[in-house]
Design an enzyme around this catalytic site. Structure first.
Site, PDB file in Angstrom:
ATOM      1  N   GLY A  46       0.858  -1.178   0.000  1.00 51.56           N
ATOM      2  CA  GLY A  46       0.000   0.000   0.000  1.00 51.56           C
ATOM      3  C   GLY A  46       0.887   1.217   0.000  1.00 51.56           C
ATOM      4  N   GLU A  47       0.694   2.079   0.989  1.00 53.78           N
ATOM      5  CA  GLU A  47       1.532   3.276   1.078  1.00 53.78           C
ATOM      6  C   GLU A  47       2.060   3.351   2.509  1.00 53.78           C
ATOM      7  OE1 GLU A  47       3.621   6.532   0.651  1.00 53.78           O
ATOM      8  OE2 GLU A  47       1.953   6.646   2.065  1.00 53.78           O
ATOM      9  N   SER A  48       3.371   3.210   2.652  1.00 53.96           N
ATOM     10  CA  SER A  48       3.932   3.018   3.990  1.00 53.96           C
ATOM     11  C   SER A  48       3.803   4.248   4.900  1.00 53.96           C
ATOM     12  CB  SER A  48       5.394   2.579   3.894  1.00 53.96           C
ATOM     13  OG  SER A  48       6.146   3.510   3.159  1.00 53.96           O
ATOM     14  N   CYS A  78       6.153  -5.373   0.428  1.00 51.91           N
ATOM     15  CA  CYS A  78       6.258  -4.046  -0.193  1.00 51.91           C
ATOM     16  C   CYS A  78       6.165  -2.928   0.851  1.00 51.91           C
ATOM     17  CB  CYS A  78       5.249  -3.914  -1.322  1.00 51.91           C
ATOM     18  SG  CYS A  78       5.732  -2.657  -2.496  1.00 51.91           S
ATOM     19  N   ARG A 105      12.888   3.540  -0.434  1.00 48.62           N
ATOM     20  CA  ARG A 105      11.543   3.476  -1.023  1.00 48.62           C
ATOM     21  C   ARG A 105      11.594   3.766  -2.524  1.00 48.62           C
ATOM     22  NH1 ARG A 105       7.778   7.414   1.853  1.00 48.62           N
ATOM     23  NH2 ARG A 105       6.274   6.323   0.558  1.00 48.62           N
ATOM     24  N   ARG A 134       6.176  -0.091  -7.605  1.00 45.09           N
ATOM     25  CA  ARG A 134       6.847   0.991  -6.849  1.00 45.09           C
ATOM     26  C   ARG A 134       7.536   0.415  -5.607  1.00 45.09           C
ATOM     27  NH1 ARG A 134       6.414   5.816  -8.389  1.00 45.09           N
ATOM     28  NH2 ARG A 134       6.505   6.880  -6.395  1.00 45.09           N
ATOM     29  N   HIS A 169       5.053  -8.527  -4.312  1.00 44.16           N
ATOM     30  CA  HIS A 169       3.704  -8.797  -3.792  1.00 44.16           C
ATOM     31  C   HIS A 169       3.302 -10.258  -3.989  1.00 44.16           C
ATOM     32  CE1 HIS A 169       2.313  -4.629  -3.125  1.00 44.16           C
ATOM     33  NE2 HIS A 169       3.156  -4.328  -4.087  1.00 44.16           N
ATOM     34  N   GLU A 171       1.091 -11.743  -2.648  1.00 43.72           N
ATOM     35  CA  GLU A 171      -0.375 -11.852  -2.500  1.00 43.72           C
ATOM     36  C   GLU A 171      -1.115 -11.557  -3.810  1.00 43.72           C
ATOM     37  OE1 GLU A 171       1.486  -9.402  -1.580  1.00 43.72           O
ATOM     38  OE2 GLU A 171       0.434  -7.476  -1.589  1.00 43.72           O
TER      39      GLU A 171
HETATM   40  N1  GLN Z   1       5.913   2.869  -2.747  1.00 43.38           N
HETATM   41  C1  GLN Z   1       5.125   2.430  -1.632  1.00 43.38           C
HETATM   42  C2  GLN Z   1       5.665   2.990  -0.326  1.00 43.38           C
HETATM   43  O1  GLN Z   1       6.735   3.522  -0.290  1.00 43.38           O
HETATM   44  C3  GLN Z   1       5.074   0.916  -1.561  1.00 43.38           C
HETATM   45  C4  GLN Z   1       4.397   0.382  -2.793  1.00 43.38           C
HETATM   46  C5  GLN Z   1       3.622  -0.868  -2.600  1.00 43.38           C
HETATM   47  O2  GLN Z   1       3.348  -1.324  -1.480  1.00 43.38           O
HETATM   48  N2  GLN Z   1       3.182  -1.407  -3.706  1.00 43.38           N
HETATM   49  O3  GLN Z   1       5.018   2.892   0.659  1.00 43.38           O
END
Ligand code: GLN
Length: 193
Positions: A46-48, A78, A105, A134, A169, A171
């Site tokens: 997701g987005e950390s 991720c 990241r 990403r 990923h 999953e």
């Molecule tokens: N770029 C995202 C981050 O820095 C991680 C990307 C992902 O979980 N697919 O949080």
């Protein structure tokens, strides 16, 4: 055995689905009270930065660290891997900091935002179809960290004791072998309690 997936943000359903496919009871976790009945916990992609903020907002940081200190296994994929790292390049502070490693990241750059690769993952598979979105890279590992997979000489999966992580990923495909490896770690930890 019951495994939780932190469900504050990100690709939660896909992890629940793979765990169920392996016959494991799986629950979406939003509150600290839920941690008590769990044997393992997964941090999704997701987005950390957002997930890190929500973990603090819902007072989950210390309860999750306690869960880890009790020897219960953690898996981060991720963005989830970023949450586990002891250091994040260009960031002031880490999140859970339960793995002795530094991560960068979005390390593959914008040109290659996403890509897929066939990976050899130690103890898991020789031909794992890995999806990177990403993705972060592990740029430095401490001596206690075992490297499990690399892409072009860069670390993309690792384990330290009861903590497992992947910058891809697992999953997002139907291949449950990486999750099976984590489930085995959880089963072993349960047997030791
Ligand atoms: N770029 C995202 C981050 O820095 C991680 C990307 C992902 O979980 N697919 O949080």
């Amino acid at each position: 055995m019951k495994i939780g997936v932190l469900a504050l943000q990100g690709a939660v359903r896909e992890h629940l689905h793979l765990l169920e496919k392996l016959g494991v009871e799986a629950v979406a976790v939003k509150k600290q009270e839920q941690l008590q009945d769990l044997d393992g916990l997964i941090f999704p992609g997701g987005e950390s930065t957002t997930m890190g903020k929500l973990i603090r907002k819902y007072d989950l940081l210390e309860p999750i660290r306690d869960f880890y200190r009790e020897g219960k296994p953690l898996l981060g994929t991720c963005a989830g891997l970023i949450l586990l790292a002891g250091q994040i390049e260009d960031a002031d502070e880490p999140h859970l900091a339960v793995m002795d490693m530094t991560v960068k990241r979005n390390a593959f750059g914008r040109q290659v935002d996403s890509f897929e690769a066939k990976l050899a993952i130690k103890e898991v598979a020789d031909d794992f179809h890995a999806v990177f979105i990403r993705a972060p890279l592990i740029t430095h590992v401490g001596k206690e960290v075992e490297v499990l997979a690399e892409v072009n000489g860069e670390v993309v999966a690792a384990r330290q004791g009861n903590v497992l992580c992947a910058s891809f990923h697992p999953e997002l495909t139907d291949d449950a072998r990486f999750h099976q490896f984590f489930v085995n770690m959880v089963r072993e930890a349960v047997a030791l309690r």
